[in-house]
Design a protein around this motif. Structure first.
Motif, short mmCIF file in Angstrom:
data_model
loop_
_atom_site.label_atom_id
_atom_site.label_comp_id
_atom_site.label_asym_id
_atom_site.label_seq_id
_atom_site.Cartn_x
_atom_site.Cartn_y
_atom_site.Cartn_z
N GLU A 24 0.84 -1.20 0.00
CA GLU A 24 0.00 0.00 0.00
C GLU A 24 0.88 1.24 0.00
O GLU A 24 1.93 1.28 0.63
N ARG A 25 0.40 2.27 -0.71
CA ARG A 25 1.08 3.56 -0.71
C ARG A 25 0.03 4.64 -0.59
O ARG A 25 -1.15 4.42 -0.93
N LYS A 26 0.42 5.79 -0.10
CA LYS A 26 -0.51 6.90 0.06
C LYS A 26 -0.14 7.99 -0.95
O LYS A 26 1.02 8.37 -1.05
N VAL A 27 -1.15 8.47 -1.68
CA VAL A 27 -0.95 9.52 -2.66
C VAL A 27 -1.95 10.63 -2.43
O VAL A 27 -3.02 10.42 -1.86
N LYS A 28 -1.62 11.80 -2.89
CA LYS A 28 -2.50 12.94 -2.77
C LYS A 28 -3.37 13.02 -4.03
O LYS A 28 -2.86 12.92 -5.15
N HIS A 29 -4.67 13.17 -3.86
CA HIS A 29 -5.59 13.27 -4.99
C HIS A 29 -5.24 14.54 -5.78
O HIS A 29 -5.05 15.61 -5.21
N PRO A 30 -5.14 14.43 -7.12
CA PRO A 30 -4.67 15.57 -7.90
C PRO A 30 -5.58 16.79 -7.86
O PRO A 30 -5.10 17.92 -7.93
N LEU A 31 -6.88 16.60 -7.72
CA LEU A 31 -7.80 17.74 -7.71
C LEU A 31 -8.21 18.16 -6.30
O LEU A 31 -8.17 19.33 -5.95
N GLY A 33 -6.95 17.02 -3.26
CA GLY A 33 -5.89 17.13 -2.26
C GLY A 33 -5.98 16.16 -1.10
O GLY A 33 -5.14 16.18 -0.21
N LYS A 34 -7.00 15.30 -1.08
CA LYS A 34 -7.14 14.34 0.00
C LYS A 34 -6.12 13.22 -0.18
O LYS A 34 -5.83 12.79 -1.29
N ILE A 35 -5.58 12.74 0.94
CA ILE A 35 -4.64 11.62 0.91
C ILE A 35 -5.44 10.33 0.78
O ILE A 35 -6.31 10.05 1.61
N ILE A 36 -5.17 9.55 -0.26
CA ILE A 36 -5.88 8.29 -0.48
C ILE A 36 -4.89 7.15 -0.58
O ILE A 36 -3.71 7.36 -0.89
N ARG A 37 -5.36 5.93 -0.28
CA ARG A 37 -4.50 4.75 -0.32
C ARG A 37 -4.65 4.03 -1.65
O ARG A 37 -5.76 3.79 -2.13
N ARG A 38 -3.54 3.68 -2.23
CA ARG A 38 -3.50 2.86 -3.44
C ARG A 38 -2.73 1.59 -3.09
O ARG A 38 -1.71 1.64 -2.39
#
Length: 99
Positions: A24-31, A33-38
């Motif tokens: 699992e990695r955490k990324v910031k949503h491009p529009l 800005g919420k941190i989401i898990r991928r």
């Protein structure tokens, strides 16, 4: 070029000499800005069949071992909580009949 090393959790150990590891990695949503898990699953080579479901392991990129396996398990960072505990049924049955 250095080999990539990832940390993930074993989700399946049903294959012989192989495990499935979920990273699992955490990324910031491009529009927004919420941190989401991928997450992504990798098949990793486990020569001794030593790793069980729930273990946190480190995997290293290698040359292709099979069609889907290009990773191998380096070591276990944390053992899973799937430890079996034997219950003493005789004591529980005797305690229930005394009341």
């Amino acid at each position: 070029m250095p080999k990539r090393i990832l940390v993930g959790t074993v989700t399946s150990d049903k294959m012989n000499k192989s495990v499935t590891v979920k990273v699992e990695r955490k990324v910031k949503h491009p529009l927004y800005g919420k941190i989401i898990r991928r997450s992504k699953k990798y098949h990793a080579h486990d020569e001794e069949n030593a790793h069980k479901v729930g273990d946190t392991v480190r995997i290293e990129e290698t040359k292709p071992i099979s069609k889907t396996k290009t990773w191998k398990v380096l070591d276990t960072l944390q053992a899973g909580k799937g430890v079996a505990v034997d219950a003493d049924i005789e004591v529980e049955a005797a305690a229930g009949s005394n009341t």
